[in-house]
Design a protein around this motif. Structure first.
Motif, short mmCIF file in Angstrom:
data_model
loop_
_atom_site.label_atom_id
_atom_site.label_comp_id
_atom_site.label_asym_id
_atom_site.label_seq_id
_atom_site.Cartn_x
_atom_site.Cartn_y
_atom_site.Cartn_z
N GLY A 92 0.80 -1.42 0.44
CA GLY A 92 0.06 0.11 -0.04
C GLY A 92 0.79 0.98 0.18
O GLY A 92 2.14 1.25 -0.30
N ASP A 93 0.53 2.54 0.00
CA ASP A 93 0.89 3.24 0.13
C ASP A 93 1.86 3.46 1.59
O ASP A 93 1.76 3.35 2.11
CB ASP A 93 -0.11 4.72 0.18
N GLY A 94 3.63 3.68 0.46
CA GLY A 94 4.62 4.06 1.95
C GLY A 94 4.79 2.29 2.10
O GLY A 94 5.12 2.63 3.62
N VAL A 95 4.66 1.40 1.95
CA VAL A 95 5.03 0.11 2.61
C VAL A 95 5.89 -0.34 1.43
O VAL A 95 5.54 -0.20 0.42
CB VAL A 95 3.86 -0.28 2.39
N SER A 96 7.11 -0.98 2.24
CA SER A 96 8.56 -1.95 1.24
C SER A 96 7.71 -2.72 0.22
O SER A 96 6.32 -3.73 0.92
CB SER A 96 8.75 -1.79 2.22
N MET A 130 25.71 -1.62 5.41
CA MET A 130 24.81 -1.52 4.96
C MET A 130 23.90 -1.53 6.72
O MET A 130 24.25 -0.76 7.90
CB MET A 130 23.55 -3.00 5.28
N ARG A 131 23.33 0.46 6.15
CA ARG A 131 22.31 1.05 7.36
C ARG A 131 20.92 0.97 6.72
O ARG A 131 20.49 1.36 5.73
CB ARG A 131 22.86 1.99 7.47
N GLY A 132 19.99 0.75 8.09
CA GLY A 132 18.23 0.93 7.59
C GLY A 132 17.65 1.09 8.85
O GLY A 132 18.37 1.71 9.76
N THR A 133 16.37 1.69 8.44
CA THR A 133 15.26 1.77 9.35
C THR A 133 13.95 1.17 8.60
O THR A 133 14.11 1.03 7.64
CB THR A 133 15.42 2.87 9.88
N VAL A 134 14.12 1.09 9.92
CA VAL A 134 11.87 0.11 10.37
C VAL A 134 11.72 0.89 10.60
O VAL A 134 11.40 1.37 11.99
CB VAL A 134 12.83 -1.36 10.94
N SER A 135 10.37 1.24 9.61
CA SER A 135 9.11 1.99 10.85
C SER A 135 7.84 1.47 10.25
O SER A 135 7.73 0.72 9.07
CB SER A 135 9.67 3.94 10.17
N THR A 136 6.88 1.75 10.08
CA THR A 136 5.53 2.01 9.93
C THR A 136 4.96 2.76 8.66
O THR A 136 5.93 3.92 8.30
CB THR A 136 4.50 2.72 11.03
N ALA A 137 3.83 2.26 7.75
CA ALA A 137 3.73 2.85 6.97
C ALA A 137 3.02 4.57 7.49
O ALA A 137 3.37 5.32 6.54
CB ALA A 137 2.64 3.33 6.13
N ARG A 138 3.21 5.01 8.86
CA ARG A 138 2.97 6.47 8.98
C ARG A 138 4.53 7.11 9.69
O ARG A 138 3.63 8.59 9.94
CB ARG A 138 2.00 6.26 10.05
N TYR A 269 18.57 2.82 3.30
CA TYR A 269 17.90 1.92 2.67
C TYR A 269 16.49 2.33 4.10
O TYR A 269 17.21 1.78 4.95
CB TYR A 269 17.65 0.73 2.06
N ALA A 270 15.11 2.54 3.94
CA ALA A 270 14.37 2.78 5.04
C ALA A 270 13.18 1.91 4.24
O ALA A 270 12.30 2.08 3.74
CB ALA A 270 14.05 4.00 5.05
N PHE A 271 12.74 0.97 5.39
CA PHE A 271 12.01 -0.31 5.03
C PHE A 271 10.66 0.25 5.82
O PHE A 271 10.90 0.55 7.00
CB PHE A 271 12.44 -1.49 5.67
N THR A 272 9.76 -0.41 5.34
CA THR A 272 8.55 0.25 6.59
C THR A 272 7.49 -1.07 6.20
O THR A 272 7.11 -1.50 5.19
CB THR A 272 7.29 1.28 5.82
#
Length: 282
Positions: A92-96, A130-138, A269-272
């Motif tokens: 969905g919108d904003g989702v990896s 490798m550097r990343g973040t994990v967040s919600t779609a919001r 990279y930002a994962f959502t």
């Protein structure tokens, strides 16, 4: 001489399942049988061709071991794995975006400290941070998410394929920090052929297709209350990005490693993650 009633054979096979207690199994198999029978009629399949198909599937099963799943490879190269993924994990919108799981996941690995190397022996590849973040779609960071990673060695093989590699080489797990971040050290992945010494490889050759996958790192990210994300990051410029043997490349998953001051390369990279679907208990 009477003309065979081909449709009656299909109808009988489907009707014979009418008392199956599992309604979903009955529904799926009825559709599969209908399309399979249609394909046999449309192509006017010969007995020799059907025997060859049975022999191919038999060899595929015989090739499967605890370390190798030839049926997953078959599903992958026919595009079935990606179709199932697309049906079940539409971003969905904003989702990896997700992609194929692949046959080389080897179970959860020990959790390492942020920034640790996932190599268990030295390799000649280019160092990669490798550097990343994990967040919600919001956009809210997800602390404590489990990030599992795995990739091939420079010889194009995973540790479970290559007895010379130590177990767990180029595999690890990490937990995200309070700000959703994680990091690890590795080497730049390489493109590689899927195992092509079995019936799936023979099928690819018969179809005039190559067995190669573009360079990538696997990620599986899980967090309570969110849908599991299974995906890859692909390296920009790889010659197989447009002809991945398993159809797994998506534009949003292609990354360009950046040169670092120490001569290594880096990826940010930002994962959502999407919210987990609601459960409706019967």
């Amino acid at each position: 001489m009477s003309t065979p009633d081909f449709a009656a054979i299909t109808t009988a096979a489907i009707d014979r399942m009418a008392e199956a207690p599992n309604a979903r199994l009955r529904q799926i198999l009825a559709v599969v049988l209908r399309h399979l029978h249609d394909a046999i009629r449309e192509t006017r399949l010969t007995e020799a061709e059907w025997e060859a198909a049975i022999a191919f599937l038999t060899r595929t099963g015989q090739m499967c071991t605890a370390e190798r799943q030839e049926f997953i490879l078959l599903s992958d190269v026919l595009g079935v794995s990606m179709l199932v993924d697309a049906l079940n994990h539409a971003a969905g919108d904003g989702v990896s975006e997700s992609t194929v799981f692949g046959p080389f996941y080897a179970g959860r690995q020990p959790v390492l400290a942020a920034g640790a190397s996932i190599l268990k022996r030295p390799e000649e590849g280019t160092p990669l941070h490798m550097r990343g973040t994990v967040s919600t779609a919001r956009g809210a960071p997800l602390a404590g998410a489990l990030v599992e990673v795995w990739q091939t060695a420079p010889n194009g093989q995973y540790d479970v394929q290559d007895p010379q590699q130590p177990a767990g080489h180029l595999r690890a797990s990490f937990e995200t920090a309070a700000d959703g971040s994680f990091a690890f050290a590795t080497i730049v992945p390489v493109s590689y052929p899927i195992p092509d010494d079995g019936p799936v490889g023979a099928l690819l050759e018969a179809l005039g297709r190559h067995p190669n996958r573009p360079a990538h790192i696997h990620f599986m990210i899980t967090a309570p209350g969110y849908r599991r994300l299974v995906t890859h990051l692909f390296i920009e410029g790889d010659p197989y990005l447009t002809s991945d043997a398993v159809f797994g490349v998506k534009q949003s998953l292609i990354v360009r490693p950046q040169a670092q001051a120490d001569g290594s390369l880096g990826i940010d990279y930002a994962f959502t993650l999407a919210d987990a679907p609601e459960r409706h208990d019967e």
